[in-house]
Design a protein around this motif. Sequence first.
Motif, PDB file in Angstrom:
ATOM      1  N   HIS A 173      -5.731  26.599 -45.625  1.00 14.48           N
ATOM      2  CA  HIS A 173      -5.094  27.657 -46.413  1.00 14.48           C
ATOM      3  C   HIS A 173      -6.060  28.820 -46.620  1.00 14.48           C
ATOM      4  CE1 HIS A 173      -2.253  29.231 -49.361  1.00 14.48           C
ATOM      5  NE2 HIS A 173      -3.313  29.593 -50.070  1.00 14.48           N
ATOM      6  N   ASN A 174      -7.337  28.483 -46.703  1.00 12.48           N
ATOM      7  CA  ASN A 174      -8.339  29.517 -46.977  1.00 12.48           C
ATOM      8  C   ASN A 174      -8.822  30.209 -45.712  1.00 12.48           C
ATOM      9  OD1 ASN A 174      -8.446  29.114 -49.733  1.00 12.48           O
ATOM     10  ND2 ASN A 174      -9.779  27.343 -49.483  1.00 12.48           N
ATOM     11  N   LEU A 175      -8.400  29.696 -44.595  1.00 14.63           N
ATOM     12  CA  LEU A 175      -8.952  30.231 -43.363  1.00 14.63           C
ATOM     13  C   LEU A 175      -8.497  31.653 -43.101  1.00 14.63           C
ATOM     14  CD1 LEU A 175      -8.759  27.276 -40.875  1.00 14.63           C
ATOM     15  CD2 LEU A 175     -10.691  28.142 -42.149  1.00 14.63           C
ATOM     16  N   ALA A 176      -9.394  32.350 -42.419  1.00 12.27           N
ATOM     17  CA  ALA A 176      -9.042  33.698 -42.019  1.00 12.27           C
ATOM     18  C   ALA A 176      -8.005  33.607 -40.902  1.00 12.27           C
ATOM     19  CB  ALA A 176     -10.294  34.375 -41.501  1.00 12.27           C
ATOM     20  N   PRO A 177      -7.298  34.678 -40.645  1.00  8.12           N
ATOM     21  CA  PRO A 177      -6.352  34.644 -39.534  1.00  8.12           C
ATOM     22  C   PRO A 177      -7.087  34.287 -38.249  1.00  8.12           C
ATOM     23  CG  PRO A 177      -6.094  36.644 -40.832  1.00  8.12           C
ATOM     24  CD  PRO A 177      -7.304  35.940 -41.351  1.00  8.12           C
ATOM     25  N   LYS A 178      -6.392  33.600 -37.370  1.00 12.81           N
ATOM     26  CA  LYS A 178      -7.030  33.121 -36.143  1.00 12.81           C
ATOM     27  C   LYS A 178      -7.580  34.273 -35.291  1.00 12.81           C
ATOM     28  CE  LYS A 178      -5.143  28.585 -35.286  1.00 12.81           C
ATOM     29  NZ  LYS A 178      -4.503  28.258 -36.507  1.00 12.81           N
ATOM     30  N   ALA A 179      -6.949  35.431 -35.418  1.00 14.29           N
ATOM     31  CA  ALA A 179      -7.363  36.552 -34.585  1.00 14.29           C
ATOM     32  C   ALA A 179      -8.716  37.119 -35.015  1.00 14.29           C
ATOM     33  CB  ALA A 179      -6.313  37.646 -34.648  1.00 14.29           C
ATOM     34  N   SER A 216     -12.382  37.715 -35.332  1.00 15.62           N
ATOM     35  CA  SER A 216     -13.493  37.335 -34.456  1.00 15.62           C
ATOM     36  C   SER A 216     -14.683  36.877 -35.289  1.00 15.62           C
ATOM     37  CB  SER A 216     -13.897  38.532 -33.606  1.00 15.62           C
ATOM     38  OG  SER A 216     -14.458  39.527 -34.449  1.00 15.62           O
ATOM     39  N   GLU A 217     -15.622  36.224 -34.614  1.00 14.43           N
ATOM     40  CA  GLU A 217     -16.793  35.716 -35.331  1.00 14.43           C
ATOM     41  C   GLU A 217     -17.603  36.848 -35.970  1.00 14.43           C
ATOM     42  OE1 GLU A 217     -19.233  31.969 -34.336  1.00 14.43           O
ATOM     43  OE2 GLU A 217     -20.323  33.617 -33.415  1.00 14.43           O
ATOM     44  N   PRO A 218     -17.849  37.962 -35.271  1.00 16.25           N
ATOM     45  CA  PRO A 218     -18.581  39.059 -35.945  1.00 16.25           C
ATOM     46  C   PRO A 218     -17.853  39.561 -37.201  1.00 16.25           C
ATOM     47  CG  PRO A 218     -18.544  39.414 -33.576  1.00 16.25           C
ATOM     48  CD  PRO A 218     -17.638  38.254 -33.843  1.00 16.25           C
ATOM     49  N   GLN A 219     -16.529  39.609 -37.131  1.00 18.37           N
ATOM     50  CA  GLN A 219     -15.778  40.048 -38.320  1.00 18.37           C
ATOM     51  C   GLN A 219     -15.928  39.041 -39.459  1.00 18.37           C
ATOM     52  OE1 GLN A 219     -12.004  40.477 -36.247  1.00 18.37           O
ATOM     53  NE2 GLN A 219     -11.961  42.658 -36.731  1.00 18.37           N
ATOM     54  N   ARG A 251     -17.536  39.595 -43.133  1.00 17.66           N
ATOM     55  CA  ARG A 251     -16.821  39.255 -44.379  1.00 17.66           C
ATOM     56  C   ARG A 251     -17.629  38.258 -45.210  1.00 17.66           C
ATOM     57  NH1 ARG A 251     -11.383  37.127 -42.381  1.00 17.66           N
ATOM     58  NH2 ARG A 251     -11.388  36.264 -44.475  1.00 17.66           N
ATOM     59  N   ALA A 252     -18.252  37.307 -44.534  1.00 13.74           N
ATOM     60  CA  ALA A 252     -19.082  36.332 -45.266  1.00 13.74           C
ATOM     61  C   ALA A 252     -20.258  37.034 -45.941  1.00 13.74           C
ATOM     62  CB  ALA A 252     -19.565  35.248 -44.313  1.00 13.74           C
ATOM     63  N   GLN A 253     -20.778  38.049 -45.293  1.00 10.45           N
ATOM     64  CA  GLN A 253     -21.890  38.797 -45.892  1.00 10.45           C
ATOM     65  C   GLN A 253     -21.459  39.503 -47.171  1.00 10.45           C
ATOM     66  OE1 GLN A 253     -22.996  41.093 -42.415  1.00 10.45           O
ATOM     67  NE2 GLN A 253     -24.716  39.731 -41.935  1.00 10.45           N
ATOM     68  N   ARG A 254     -20.143  39.700 -47.306  1.00 11.86           N
ATOM     69  CA  ARG A 254     -19.623  40.311 -48.547  1.00 11.86           C
ATOM     70  C   ARG A 254     -19.175  39.248 -49.545  1.00 11.86           C
ATOM     71  NH1 ARG A 254     -17.160  43.750 -44.618  1.00 11.86           N
ATOM     72  NH2 ARG A 254     -15.139  42.734 -44.869  1.00 11.86           N
ATOM     73  N   GLY A 255     -19.392  37.982 -49.190  1.00 12.51           N
ATOM     74  CA  GLY A 255     -19.073  36.902 -50.128  1.00 12.51           C
ATOM     75  C   GLY A 255     -17.648  36.390 -50.046  1.00 12.51           C
ATOM     76  N   ASP A 256     -16.968  36.667 -48.932  1.00 14.39           N
ATOM     77  CA  ASP A 256     -15.568  36.266 -48.779  1.00 14.39           C
ATOM     78  C   ASP A 256     -15.472  34.761 -48.502  1.00 14.39           C
ATOM     79  OD1 ASP A 256     -13.058  35.623 -47.607  1.00 14.39           O
ATOM     80  OD2 ASP A 256     -12.763  37.733 -47.078  1.00 14.39           O
ATOM     81  N   GLU A 257     -14.824  34.045 -49.384  1.00 17.04           N
ATOM     82  CA  GLU A 257     -14.727  32.588 -49.253  1.00 17.04           C
ATOM     83  C   GLU A 257     -14.015  32.168 -47.970  1.00 17.04           C
ATOM     84  OE1 GLU A 257     -12.927  30.564 -52.525  1.00 17.04           O
ATOM     85  OE2 GLU A 257     -12.914  28.648 -51.483  1.00 17.04           O
ATOM     86  N   GLY A 258     -12.943  32.875 -47.629  1.00 19.66           N
ATOM     87  CA  GLY A 258     -12.187  32.536 -46.423  1.00 19.66           C
ATOM     88  C   GLY A 258     -13.049  32.625 -45.172  1.00 19.66           C
ATOM     89  N   PHE A 315     -16.366  32.193 -45.050  1.00 18.67           N
ATOM     90  CA  PHE A 315     -17.273  31.041 -45.049  1.00 18.67           C
ATOM     91  C   PHE A 315     -16.539  29.799 -44.518  1.00 18.67           C
ATOM     92  CE2 PHE A 315     -19.637  33.416 -48.446  1.00 18.67           C
ATOM     93  CZ  PHE A 315     -20.856  33.476 -47.791  1.00 18.67           C
ATOM     94  N   ALA A 316     -15.330  29.611 -45.020  1.00 17.99           N
ATOM     95  CA  ALA A 316     -14.548  28.437 -44.607  1.00 17.99           C
ATOM     96  C   ALA A 316     -14.262  28.468 -43.112  1.00 17.99           C
ATOM     97  CB  ALA A 316     -13.246  28.376 -45.400  1.00 17.99           C
ATOM     98  N   ALA A 317     -13.928  29.658 -42.605  1.00 17.74           N
ATOM     99  CA  ALA A 317     -13.609  29.779 -41.179  1.00 17.74           C
ATOM    100  C   ALA A 317     -14.846  29.524 -40.317  1.00 17.74           C
ATOM    101  CB  ALA A 317     -13.037  31.170 -40.899  1.00 17.74           C
ATOM    102  N   LEU A 318     -15.986  30.051 -40.741  1.00 18.56           N
ATOM    103  CA  LEU A 318     -17.226  29.812 -39.979  1.00 18.56           C
ATOM    104  C   LEU A 318     -17.588  28.330 -39.994  1.00 18.56           C
ATOM    105  CD1 LEU A 318     -19.337  32.908 -41.106  1.00 18.56           C
ATOM    106  CD2 LEU A 318     -18.486  32.445 -38.804  1.00 18.56           C
ATOM    107  N   PHE A 319     -17.371  27.701 -41.131  1.00 15.74           N
ATOM    108  CA  PHE A 319     -17.626  26.254 -41.219  1.00 15.74           C
ATOM    109  C   PHE A 319     -16.717  25.501 -40.250  1.00 15.74           C
ATOM    110  CE2 PHE A 319     -16.500  22.102 -43.035  1.00 15.74           C
ATOM    111  CZ  PHE A 319     -17.753  21.516 -43.100  1.00 15.74           C
TER     112      PHE A 319
END
Lengths: 206, 222
Positions: A5-11, A13-16, A20-27, A29-33
């Motif tokens: 549910h927390n995941l970013a949209p599949k589209a 990309s990893e750099p994006q 977003r993670a560098q801005r503290g976006d939980e989604g 972090f979850a997607a990178l994990f």
Amino acid sequence: LSLEHNLAPKATSEPQLIARAQRGDEGAFAALFEMHKRRVYSLCLRMTGDVAEAEDLAQEAFLQLFRKIATFRGESAFSTWLHRLVVNVVLMHLRKKGLQQVPLEETDNAQEDVVKREYGDDDRRLLGSIDRLTLARAIERLPPGYRAVFVLHDVEGYEHNEIAQIMNCSVGNSKSQLHKARLKLREALRQERFAAEAHTATDKGR
Amino acid sequence: MYEGEGEATAGCRVFDLELAAYLEGEERPELVAHVRECSFCYSMLADLEGIRSAGSDLALEEPPARVWTNIRASLIAEKIIRQREVFWQRWLQSWPVWAGLHNPVAVAALGCLMVLGIGLLRFPSAHKSPPDTARTVDLSDVASAAAAVGPMETSYHAQAASFEPSVKETYQKSLDSLDGEIRECLDSVRQEPDNSLAHEYLLAAYQQKAYVLQSALDAEGR
């Protein structure tokens, strides 16, 4: 909420996701994990041979990664950065534990690197394809030093010069460790096979 | 069968010496020639190549869900993950400066809380004494508040047509609720002119309506 549910949209990309993670976006972090969890955990598991330790180390590696993610500038591939970090976390753990990391120099001239010849076996060769599960179990039972080099080289694809740098040893030692690890694995797989055949024969005899 | 029928030959010894290098990709013609003739060494080489190949093809393992749960908890505790504030947190933070509210959701919530509070408490009947702590509200205070609301309401209705529909709806619901409470308070004051709590609630409802209107006008005027 599920992780999905927390995941970013599949589209995305990893750099994006990294941005977003560098801005503290939980989604993010979850997607990178999600993207890297299996490889990271498997690496930890293979290098330690212990489920509980692998969980702790995977957790620690991801935490270190996310704490440092603001400093990631993209000079190297993110996955390379992550996996080097994981290896360092695992090796640090093994050193702290004081495991008998096989002293490379001590085993260089040992009998282990000599091909074990047991003449008289009717079928000396392992059966064509090697069972992955059996191999995974055999890797877990290798001495830590052999296991680390085998996992880094044959499983993770590191070059000997990289392993030498990571493990603070010479390229020659890395090659030697790897060869001994493969010989030990072969022997372990053969033993497994003989044990399985003996078990089958016993069952048939009943 | 292997050379020598049970014993390692000179070729086997060369094989032993050169095997590691050959597996590392180095050229070793003697070894290659030997394994064509020696089944033992051929099997050994095939096995080791199989192990090397299988190593790169091991299945990846799935970590337990608690790994992410623990990571997430740590990231939140260390404030690395910036959690979105839930509504009530925003509302609480805005409380000391609520006269400057610009968020229609927060304003609407304030209105709802006001309505709920009034609805739950109700007015004590005139036969009961007002609580000692109740501040006596002068009717002139109520009249001033009502007078202040009038022009603001006129401006609001003049501008409301240009509001975003969802924003307008939010403000309107809040205003409708407050109007309902004002009517109820006025009825109570008419029936029980000495009920000081009814006066107090009436003043609070007018003040709240003024805040909502001012918020709407400020937000849309920017």
